[in-house]
Write a protein that holds these residues in place. Structure first.
Motif, mmCIF file in Angstrom:
data_model
loop_
_atom_site.group_PDB
_atom_site.id
_atom_site.type_symbol
_atom_site.label_atom_id
_atom_site.label_comp_id
_atom_site.label_asym_id
_atom_site.label_seq_id
_atom_site.Cartn_x
_atom_site.Cartn_y
_atom_site.Cartn_z
ATOM 1 N N PRO A 109 0.617 -1.299 0.286
ATOM 2 C CA PRO A 109 0.134 -0.128 0.449
ATOM 3 C C PRO A 109 0.870 1.149 -0.603
ATOM 4 O O PRO A 109 1.904 1.395 0.852
ATOM 5 C CB PRO A 109 -1.261 0.043 0.985
ATOM 6 N N PRO A 139 -1.611 8.056 -3.652
ATOM 7 C CA PRO A 139 -1.958 6.455 -2.629
ATOM 8 C C PRO A 139 -3.282 7.216 -3.031
ATOM 9 O O PRO A 139 -4.110 7.925 -3.278
ATOM 10 C CB PRO A 139 -1.673 7.598 -1.599
ATOM 11 N N GLN A 152 -4.110 1.726 -7.266
ATOM 12 C CA GLN A 152 -5.381 0.941 -7.044
ATOM 13 C C GLN A 152 -6.531 2.211 -8.402
ATOM 14 O O GLN A 152 -5.942 3.477 -8.620
ATOM 15 C CB GLN A 152 -5.815 1.434 -5.708
#
Length: 294
Positions: A126, A148, A171
Protein backbone atom coordinates in the motif's frame (compact mmCIF):
# COMPACT_ATOMS: atom_id res chain seq x y z
CA UNK A 1 -35.59 38.67 -123.15
CA UNK A 2 -39.34 38.58 -123.36
CA UNK A 3 -40.88 42.05 -123.53
CA UNK A 4 -44.19 40.89 -121.94
CA UNK A 5 -42.65 39.96 -118.56
CA UNK A 6 -40.66 43.13 -118.00
CA UNK A 7 -37.35 41.87 -119.21
CA UNK A 8 -37.33 38.88 -116.76
CA UNK A 9 -36.37 35.57 -118.26
CA UNK A 10 -39.29 33.41 -118.96
CA UNK A 11 -39.58 29.73 -118.38
CA UNK A 12 -38.06 29.14 -121.75
CA UNK A 13 -35.02 31.37 -121.11
CA UNK A 14 -32.22 30.04 -118.83
CA UNK A 15 -31.26 32.20 -115.79
CA UNK A 16 -28.30 34.49 -116.19
CA UNK A 17 -25.07 34.35 -114.21
CA UNK A 18 -26.05 37.23 -111.91
CA UNK A 19 -29.24 35.46 -110.92
CA UNK A 20 -27.33 32.21 -110.12
CA UNK A 21 -24.93 34.10 -107.85
CA UNK A 22 -27.83 35.73 -105.96
CA UNK A 23 -29.48 32.36 -105.42
CA UNK A 24 -26.21 30.87 -104.00
CA UNK A 25 -25.89 33.76 -101.55
CA UNK A 26 -29.49 33.28 -100.37
CA UNK A 27 -28.92 29.54 -99.74
CA UNK A 28 -25.78 30.06 -97.57
CA UNK A 29 -26.48 29.41 -93.82
CA UNK A 30 -26.32 32.40 -91.52
CA UNK A 31 -23.88 32.16 -88.55
CA UNK A 32 -25.86 33.29 -85.45
CA UNK A 33 -22.99 32.91 -83.01
CA UNK A 34 -21.30 36.01 -81.68
CA UNK A 35 -17.70 36.33 -82.87
CA UNK A 36 -15.08 36.57 -80.19
CA UNK A 37 -14.36 40.10 -79.17
CA UNK A 38 -10.95 41.39 -80.04
CA UNK A 39 -10.82 43.50 -76.88
CA UNK A 40 -11.82 40.72 -74.43
CA UNK A 41 -9.66 40.52 -71.25
CA UNK A 42 -7.15 37.75 -70.39
CA UNK A 43 -8.53 34.31 -69.47
CA UNK A 44 -8.73 33.33 -65.76
CA UNK A 45 -5.65 31.47 -64.44
CA UNK A 46 -6.08 27.73 -63.86
CA UNK A 47 -7.01 26.66 -60.31
CA UNK A 48 -4.14 25.51 -58.06
CA UNK A 49 -4.23 21.83 -57.17
CA UNK A 50 -4.86 21.03 -53.51
CA UNK A 51 -1.51 19.30 -53.17
CA UNK A 52 0.31 22.42 -54.40
CA UNK A 53 -1.16 24.73 -51.74
CA UNK A 54 1.48 26.11 -49.41
CA UNK A 55 1.44 24.51 -45.96
CA UNK A 56 1.05 26.75 -42.90
CA UNK A 57 2.57 26.36 -39.45
CA UNK A 58 -0.81 25.17 -38.17
CA UNK A 59 -0.86 22.41 -40.82
CA UNK A 60 2.62 21.25 -39.78
CA UNK A 61 1.66 21.28 -36.11
CA UNK A 62 -1.47 19.24 -36.87
CA UNK A 63 0.55 16.57 -38.68
CA UNK A 64 3.17 16.58 -35.90
CA UNK A 65 0.39 15.94 -33.35
CA UNK A 66 -0.79 12.90 -35.35
CA UNK A 67 2.79 11.59 -35.40
CA UNK A 68 3.10 12.13 -31.64
CA UNK A 69 -0.07 10.12 -31.04
CA UNK A 70 1.22 7.36 -33.32
CA UNK A 71 4.48 7.22 -31.35
CA UNK A 72 2.61 7.01 -28.04
CA UNK A 73 0.39 4.21 -29.36
CA UNK A 74 3.34 2.19 -30.70
CA UNK A 75 2.48 2.61 -34.37
CA UNK A 76 5.86 4.26 -34.97
CA UNK A 77 9.20 3.59 -33.37
CA UNK A 78 11.35 6.55 -32.23
CA UNK A 79 13.54 6.44 -35.34
CA UNK A 80 10.59 6.52 -37.75
CA UNK A 81 8.99 9.30 -35.70
CA UNK A 82 12.18 11.40 -35.87
CA UNK A 83 12.47 10.91 -39.63
CA UNK A 84 8.85 11.88 -40.28
CA UNK A 85 9.00 14.90 -37.98
CA UNK A 86 12.04 16.11 -39.90
CA UNK A 87 10.08 15.70 -43.16
CA UNK A 88 7.08 17.57 -41.73
CA UNK A 89 9.00 20.69 -40.74
CA UNK A 90 10.84 20.74 -44.07
CA UNK A 91 7.63 20.41 -46.11
CA UNK A 92 6.46 23.46 -48.05
CA UNK A 93 3.20 22.22 -49.62
CA UNK A 94 0.22 20.15 -48.51
CA UNK A 95 1.20 17.48 -51.04
CA UNK A 96 4.45 16.92 -49.12
CA UNK A 97 2.61 16.55 -45.80
CA UNK A 98 -0.01 14.05 -46.94
CA UNK A 99 2.33 11.04 -47.53
CA UNK A 100 3.78 11.40 -44.02
CA UNK A 101 0.48 10.38 -42.35
CA UNK A 102 -1.05 8.35 -45.18
CA UNK A 103 -0.70 5.08 -43.23
CA UNK A 104 -1.80 6.58 -39.87
CA UNK A 105 -5.25 7.35 -38.45
CA UNK A 106 -6.29 10.93 -37.88
CA UNK A 107 -5.51 12.59 -34.56
CA UNK A 108 -7.64 10.97 -31.86
CA UNK A 109 -9.40 8.62 -34.31
CA UNK A 110 -7.06 5.72 -33.76
CA UNK A 111 -6.72 6.21 -30.02
CA UNK A 112 -7.60 2.85 -28.57
CA UNK A 113 -9.41 2.73 -25.28
CA UNK A 114 -7.53 0.70 -22.66
CA UNK A 115 -8.80 -2.81 -22.12
CA UNK A 116 -9.82 -4.40 -18.83
CA UNK A 117 -6.20 -5.38 -18.09
CA UNK A 118 -4.68 -2.04 -19.07
CA UNK A 119 -4.56 -0.69 -15.52
CA UNK A 120 -2.28 -2.52 -13.12
CA UNK A 121 -4.69 -2.74 -10.19
CA UNK A 122 -4.10 -5.58 -7.77
CA UNK A 123 -2.59 -6.56 -4.43
CA UNK A 124 0.67 -4.78 -3.77
CA UNK A 125 2.40 -2.79 -1.05
CA UNK A 126 0.00 0.00 0.00
CA UNK A 127 1.07 3.55 -0.78
CA UNK A 128 0.98 5.74 2.35
CA UNK A 129 -1.36 8.70 2.47
CA UNK A 130 -0.01 11.98 1.12
CA UNK A 131 -0.37 15.14 3.24
CA UNK A 132 0.17 18.52 1.58
CA UNK A 133 0.16 21.53 3.91
CA UNK A 134 0.70 25.16 2.89
CA UNK A 135 0.61 27.82 5.64
CA UNK A 136 1.71 31.18 4.29
CA UNK A 137 3.59 29.17 1.67
CA UNK A 138 3.12 26.90 -1.36
CA UNK A 139 3.08 23.11 -1.65
CA UNK A 140 3.33 21.35 -5.02
CA UNK A 141 3.06 17.67 -5.94
CA UNK A 142 3.59 16.93 -9.61
CA UNK A 143 5.56 14.77 -12.02
CA UNK A 144 5.58 11.00 -12.09
CA UNK A 145 4.57 9.56 -8.73
CA UNK A 146 2.35 6.85 -7.27
CA UNK A 147 -0.96 8.32 -6.23
CA UNK A 148 -2.07 6.98 -2.84
CA UNK A 149 -5.62 6.04 -2.01
CA UNK A 150 -5.99 9.18 0.14
CA UNK A 151 -4.54 12.67 -0.28
CA UNK A 152 -5.06 15.38 2.36
CA UNK A 153 -4.50 19.00 1.31
CA UNK A 154 -4.66 21.98 3.69
CA UNK A 155 -4.05 25.59 2.62
CA UNK A 156 -4.04 28.47 5.11
CA UNK A 157 -3.05 31.75 3.46
CA UNK A 158 -1.13 29.58 1.00
CA UNK A 159 -1.54 27.48 -2.14
CA UNK A 160 -1.48 23.74 -2.82
CA UNK A 161 -1.07 22.28 -6.32
CA UNK A 162 -1.77 18.60 -7.03
CA UNK A 163 -0.96 17.41 -10.57
CA UNK A 164 -2.03 13.83 -11.32
CA UNK A 165 -1.56 13.96 -15.11
CA UNK A 166 1.66 11.89 -14.96
CA UNK A 167 0.85 9.87 -11.85
CA UNK A 168 0.59 6.08 -11.67
CA UNK A 169 -2.56 4.76 -10.01
CA UNK A 170 -1.93 1.49 -8.08
CA UNK A 171 -5.61 1.44 -7.09
CA UNK A 172 -8.71 2.50 -8.94
CA UNK A 173 -10.17 4.94 -6.40
CA UNK A 174 -8.39 8.00 -5.02
CA UNK A 175 -9.96 10.31 -2.45
CA UNK A 176 -8.70 13.88 -2.05
CA UNK A 177 -9.73 15.76 1.10
CA UNK A 178 -9.16 19.50 0.77
CA UNK A 179 -9.46 22.41 3.19
CA UNK A 180 -8.79 25.94 1.97
CA UNK A 181 -8.97 28.80 4.47
CA UNK A 182 -7.93 32.08 2.88
CA UNK A 183 -5.93 29.91 0.49
CA UNK A 184 -6.24 27.94 -2.72
CA UNK A 185 -6.07 24.27 -3.77
CA UNK A 186 -5.65 23.44 -7.46
CA UNK A 187 -6.03 19.87 -8.76
CA UNK A 188 -5.24 18.70 -12.30
CA UNK A 189 -6.19 15.23 -13.53
CA UNK A 190 -5.95 13.40 -16.90
CA UNK A 191 -8.82 13.55 -19.36
CA UNK A 192 -9.73 9.86 -19.42
CA UNK A 193 -10.60 9.38 -15.74
CA UNK A 194 -13.72 9.83 -13.62
CA UNK A 195 -13.78 12.99 -11.50
CA UNK A 196 -16.49 13.58 -8.88
CA UNK A 197 -17.01 16.02 -6.02
CA UNK A 198 -18.97 16.35 -2.79
CA UNK A 199 -17.49 19.56 -1.36
CA UNK A 200 -18.86 23.03 -0.75
CA UNK A 201 -17.72 26.62 -0.47
CA UNK A 202 -18.34 28.92 2.49
CA UNK A 203 -17.85 32.49 1.34
CA UNK A 204 -15.43 30.92 -1.09
CA UNK A 205 -15.23 29.07 -4.39
CA UNK A 206 -15.43 25.27 -4.74
CA UNK A 207 -15.34 24.52 -8.48
CA UNK A 208 -15.02 20.89 -9.62
CA UNK A 209 -15.43 20.02 -13.32
CA UNK A 210 -16.98 16.58 -12.89
CA UNK A 211 -16.37 14.03 -15.60
CA UNK A 212 -17.28 10.37 -16.18
CA UNK A 213 -14.84 8.24 -18.16
CA UNK A 214 -16.13 5.95 -20.89
CA UNK A 215 -13.96 3.11 -19.59
CA UNK A 216 -15.37 1.58 -16.42
CA UNK A 217 -11.88 0.45 -15.37
CA UNK A 218 -10.42 3.96 -15.45
CA UNK A 219 -9.28 5.54 -12.16
CA UNK A 220 -11.88 7.39 -10.11
CA UNK A 221 -11.03 10.54 -8.14
CA UNK A 222 -13.38 11.95 -5.49
CA UNK A 223 -12.74 15.45 -4.15
CA UNK A 224 -14.22 16.25 -0.73
CA UNK A 225 -13.85 19.24 1.55
CA UNK A 226 -14.70 22.91 1.78
CA UNK A 227 -13.33 26.34 1.04
CA UNK A 228 -13.69 29.15 3.59
CA UNK A 229 -12.88 32.52 2.01
CA UNK A 230 -10.66 30.53 -0.31
CA UNK A 231 -10.85 28.54 -3.54
CA UNK A 232 -10.74 24.88 -4.57
CA UNK A 233 -10.50 23.99 -8.25
CA UNK A 234 -10.28 20.59 -9.95
CA UNK A 235 -10.51 19.90 -13.66
CA UNK A 236 -9.01 17.70 -16.40
CA UNK A 237 -5.86 18.94 -18.07
CA UNK A 238 -6.47 19.10 -21.81
CA UNK A 239 -4.23 16.81 -23.81
CA UNK A 240 -3.14 14.72 -20.78
CA UNK A 241 -4.14 11.06 -20.93
CA UNK A 242 -3.30 8.09 -18.75
CA UNK A 243 -1.34 5.78 -20.98
CA UNK A 244 -1.37 2.05 -20.65
CA UNK A 245 0.96 1.12 -17.81
CA UNK A 246 2.65 -1.34 -20.11
CA UNK A 247 3.69 1.62 -22.27
CA UNK A 248 5.29 3.17 -19.21
CA UNK A 249 7.25 -0.04 -18.64
CA UNK A 250 8.39 0.06 -22.27
CA UNK A 251 9.53 3.66 -21.86
CA UNK A 252 11.51 2.68 -18.77
CA UNK A 253 13.04 -0.19 -20.70
CA UNK A 254 14.13 2.13 -23.50
CA UNK A 255 15.59 4.58 -21.01
CA UNK A 256 17.51 1.73 -19.34
CA UNK A 257 18.89 0.56 -22.69
CA UNK A 258 20.00 4.12 -23.44
CA UNK A 259 21.79 4.32 -20.10
CA UNK A 260 23.49 0.96 -20.73
CA UNK A 261 24.67 2.14 -24.14
CA UNK A 262 26.08 5.30 -22.60
CA UNK A 263 27.87 3.28 -19.93
CA UNK A 264 29.37 0.94 -22.52
CA UNK A 265 30.49 3.91 -24.61
CA UNK A 266 32.14 5.56 -21.62
CA UNK A 267 33.79 2.28 -20.61
CA UNK A 268 35.10 1.82 -24.14
CA UNK A 269 36.55 5.34 -24.17
CA UNK A 270 38.16 4.76 -20.78
CA UNK A 271 39.71 1.46 -21.87
CA UNK A 272 41.07 3.06 -25.03
CA UNK A 273 42.51 5.94 -23.02
CA UNK A 274 44.13 3.53 -20.55
CA UNK A 275 45.61 1.49 -23.39
CA UNK A 276 47.05 4.60 -24.99
CA UNK A 277 48.64 5.61 -21.67
CA UNK A 278 50.07 2.10 -21.21
CA UNK A 279 51.53 2.12 -24.71
CA UNK A 280 53.04 5.56 -24.11
CA UNK A 281 54.64 4.38 -20.87
CA UNK A 282 55.97 1.28 -22.65
CA UNK A 283 57.53 3.39 -25.41
CA UNK A 284 59.05 5.71 -22.83
CA UNK A 285 60.58 2.72 -20.99
CA UNK A 286 62.03 1.39 -24.22
CA UNK A 287 63.59 4.75 -25.04
CA UNK A 288 65.06 4.93 -21.56
CA UNK A 289 66.64 1.48 -21.86
CA UNK A 290 67.97 2.29 -25.32
CA UNK A 291 69.53 5.51 -24.05
CA UNK A 292 71.05 3.67 -21.11
CA UNK A 293 72.97 1.19 -23.29
CA UNK A 294 74.32 3.87 -25.58
Amino acid sequence: MDADNGGRPGPENPPGPLQKQGERQERQPVNMTKPPSVHSGPSAPPAVAEGDIRASDADRDRVAEILREALAEGRLDPQEHAERIDTVYRAKTMGELEPVIRDLPAAGAGRAQPGPDAYAYGPRAPVPDQNLVAIFSASVRKGRWQAPARINAFALFGSVEIDLTEAVFPQQQVQINVTAVFGSVEIRVPENITLRSSGSGILGSFEIETHDAEDGNAPQILVNGYAVLGSVEARPKRGAWIRDLRDRVWEDHRALRHELREERRERHHQLRHDRQEWQERLRAARRERRDRFR
